[in-house]
Design a protein around this motif. Structure first.
Motif, PDB file in Angstrom:
ATOM      1  N   SER A  26       0.373 -53.830 -30.332  1.00  0.00           N
ATOM      2  CA  SER A  26      -0.235 -52.962 -29.329  1.00  0.00           C
ATOM      3  C   SER A  26      -1.695 -53.367 -29.168  1.00  0.00           C
ATOM      4  O   SER A  26      -2.224 -54.186 -29.940  1.00  0.00           O
ATOM      5  CB  SER A  26      -0.138 -51.499 -29.762  1.00  0.00           C
ATOM      6  N   ASN A  30      -4.226 -51.712 -29.879  1.00  0.00           N
ATOM      7  CA  ASN A  30      -5.024 -51.248 -31.023  1.00  0.00           C
ATOM      8  C   ASN A  30      -4.495 -51.799 -32.343  1.00  0.00           C
ATOM      9  O   ASN A  30      -4.669 -51.194 -33.396  1.00  0.00           O
ATOM     10  CB  ASN A  30      -5.093 -49.721 -31.061  1.00  0.00           C
ATOM     11  N   ARG A  57      -1.538 -52.197 -33.652  1.00  0.00           N
ATOM     12  CA  ARG A  57      -0.379 -51.628 -34.330  1.00  0.00           C
ATOM     13  C   ARG A  57       0.852 -52.476 -34.033  1.00  0.00           C
ATOM     14  O   ARG A  57       0.963 -53.099 -32.962  1.00  0.00           O
ATOM     15  CB  ARG A  57      -0.140 -50.185 -33.896  1.00  0.00           C
ATOM     16  N   ARG A  93       4.789 -52.908 -33.205  1.00  0.00           N
ATOM     17  CA  ARG A  93       5.856 -52.160 -32.552  1.00  0.00           C
ATOM     18  C   ARG A  93       7.191 -52.844 -32.783  1.00  0.00           C
ATOM     19  O   ARG A  93       7.265 -54.063 -32.944  1.00  0.00           O
ATOM     20  CB  ARG A  93       5.592 -52.069 -31.049  1.00  0.00           C
ATOM     21  N   ASN A 139       2.696 -51.334 -40.501  1.00  0.00           N
ATOM     22  CA  ASN A 139       2.340 -50.584 -39.301  1.00  0.00           C
ATOM     23  C   ASN A 139       1.270 -51.269 -38.463  1.00  0.00           C
ATOM     24  O   ASN A 139       1.212 -51.074 -37.252  1.00  0.00           O
ATOM     25  CB  ASN A 139       1.858 -49.175 -39.670  1.00  0.00           C
ATOM     26  N   THR A 140       0.386 -52.045 -39.129  1.00  0.00           N
ATOM     27  CA  THR A 140      -0.739 -52.645 -38.415  1.00  0.00           C
ATOM     28  C   THR A 140      -0.908 -54.108 -38.796  1.00  0.00           C
ATOM     29  O   THR A 140      -0.417 -54.567 -39.839  1.00  0.00           O
ATOM     30  CB  THR A 140      -2.049 -51.902 -38.726  1.00  0.00           C
TER      31      THR A 140
END
Length: 512
Positions: free
Chosen positions: A110, A112, A114, A116, A158-159
């Motif tokens: 994403s 930011n 992150r 997906r 997650n990131t």
């Protein structure tokens, strides 16, 4: 020297290895992605730049060239974002890998930073294992789906920052344990065959169709129970093997329809497209050559209600997949082959108004003939069983009597399937009698002398096609399996001859 991060792409329902090569060159700041990527791949430039800046990484003010090798194969999807970002960090020396020197990764970024989820995770992880890669990084949302593949270490984050910290050896991480395949003892369906009243004779042919994987056509007046019966067929089919479950789950993963994250599809698919479905929707196609309903029904049931209302062109497109058990979708940009081994169940009315032979029917003979001609001869040839479904009388409808349950019928089906499984255990791609080819029919469809004479009489009288003749043999073989007979008996041949009402009405009565 260019940095290389391993990732994967999808061709049909199978994944293959892709080397994401990243190189920075002195020049005007620019990101160039080569290697025949689609629009989603090209748009990774903006996503990766935004994610790196948001993650507090330095984005190089240089010309950046990213190559997806092999460069001669077309690639699609947004899952190249993560390997592109890691390759760029490696190239600019912002990432010092101390853990997992050999790994693969997939994931969309994403803006930011992150991670997906993305489609096709399962076949890509399978491709990683085949390529000898022991470790793979995926978005945390995809970790359970990826863990369905045994023999490979899977981690999910997650990131982007978490991925970098993990590869640099900071902190500990528990490897996701492998998911265990556990076939359900009994699938729970909201419907049951004991709810079907007054159709005992028809249900016997339904059981035979399920036991042998035979295609089935039901003809009857509106409201006689055709759709009700069809919706209950999955309740009597045998449980899927691990191999079948994995094949089916791969297709749904590629199509982006995998709802139960982290679980194999254990129940056999039941697909029932509306009769206004296009050829591409049924067979597969579109700009990206996506799988159609026949592939989504792989290892399960494809139900075509009101089959005569489907476009004739669409129905005729089923002919080749029904024989080959796979379909190749060719487009300008893509050429994908999808599995399509399904049991076709179809239902239709006997005439346009649906009440042929009754006083309320006002259809002319021409209208009836025209209506039935919507099903071409080759399609009818491929329907192993064609049975009229009789209306249920008042006594049966008002009675409290319940027929045999789906569990009872399923036990009979599984008993016959176990015989077939043992018969075809050394033959790849054949699991039931309906899938037998010419050579296997010659070997396993041995008739007793009386049965041979009976079939010869019917063949001489009605001049069956070679395909129809082989269909009779395969259905007769299933009747014999249901009774546990090694050879096909006269009664098995007689029952098979009675299984094709629409094509040769009255044929079986004549020979008897």
């Amino acid at each position: 020297m260019a940095s290389i991060v391993k990732s994967f792409a999808i061709s049909g329902v199978d994944g293959y290895l892709v080397d994401v090569e990243t190189k920075t060159i002195e020049g005007m700041p620019l990101i160039v992605i080569v290697g025949l990527g689609d629009t989603a791949v090209k748009e990774a430039r903006e996503r990766v730049e935004a994610a790196l800046r948001d993650g507090q990484f330095n984005f190089p003010e240089m010309k950046i060239v990213i190559n997806l090798a092999p460069s001669d194969l077309k690639k699609s999807g947004s899952h190249f974002d993560l390997p592109i970002a890691l390759g760029l960090l490696l190239e600019t020396e912002q990432l010092d890998i101390k853990r997992w020197k050999d790994f693969g990764c997939i994931g969309e970024l994403s803006l930011n930073a992150r991670l997906r989820n993305c489609t096709g995770v399962l076949p890509m992880v399978i491709a990683a294992k085949k390529a000898g890669i022991k470790n793979i990084i995926v978005p945390r949302e995809s970790i359970h789906e990826a863990s369905l593949v045994k023999g490979i270490n899977v981690v999910g984050f997650n990131t982007l920052r978490e991925v970098v910290e993990f590869l640099e050896g900071e902190g500990d991480y528990n490897i996701q344990p492998e998911a265990n395949f556990t076939a359900p003892e009994e699938s729970i369906y909201p419907v049951d065959f004991k709810e079907v009243q007054g159709q005992e004779a028809m249900i016997e042919y339904i059981v035979v169709a399920a036991a042998g994987g035979h295609n089935l056509l039901m003809i009857g007046t509106p409201g006689c129970g055709k759709s009700m019966i069809a919706k209950r067929i999955p309740t009597i089919l045998p449980s899927m093997t691990e191999e079948e479950a994995l094949e089916t789950t791969k297709i749904y993963s590629v199509a982006g329809l995998l709802k139960g994250k982290g679980h194999l599809i254990m129940d056999r698919p039941f697909r029932a497209p509306h009769h206004n479905a296009s050829t591409n929707a049924l067979i597969g196609g579109g700009n990206d050559a996506n799988p159609g309903e026949i592939s989504l029904a792989h290892n399960g049931v494809l139900f075509l209600d009101e089959i005569a209302e489907f476009s004739k062109k669409t129905l005729d497109a089923l002919r080749q997949p029904m024989e080959d058990q796979q379909v190749t979708i060719s487009r300008v940009k893509y050429n994908n082959t999808y599995p399509a081994s399904f049991m076709l169940v179809a239902a239709m009315n006997p005439c346009p108004c649906g009440y042929y032979g009754k006083s309320k029917c006002r259809c002319t003979d021409y209208e009836v003939i025209k209506y039935r001609q919507r099903l071409s001869g080759p399609i009818l040839d491929r329907m192993d069983i064609q049975k009229y479904v009789q209306p249920v009388n008042f006594i049966d409808l008002s009675s409290d009597f319940s027929g045999k349950s789906s569990q009872e019928l399923r036990e009979r089906v599984e008993s016959a399937r176990s015989i077939q499984k043992n018969r075809f255990k050394k033959i790849t791609g054949v699991n039931n009698n309906g899938q037998m080819g010419h050579a296997l029919i010659k070997e396993y469809c041995q008739l007793e002398e009386e049965g041979q004479r009976l079939l010869q009489l019917a063949y001489d009288r009605f001049a069956y096609s070679a395909r129809t003749f082989h269909k009779y043999l395969k259905v007769a073989r299933t009747f014999a399996d249901m009774a546990g007979s090694a050879k096909i008996r006269k009664k098995d041949v007689a029952a098979a001859l009675m299984a094709r009402d629409l094509e040769k009405e009255g044929a079986s009565m004549m020979v008897l």
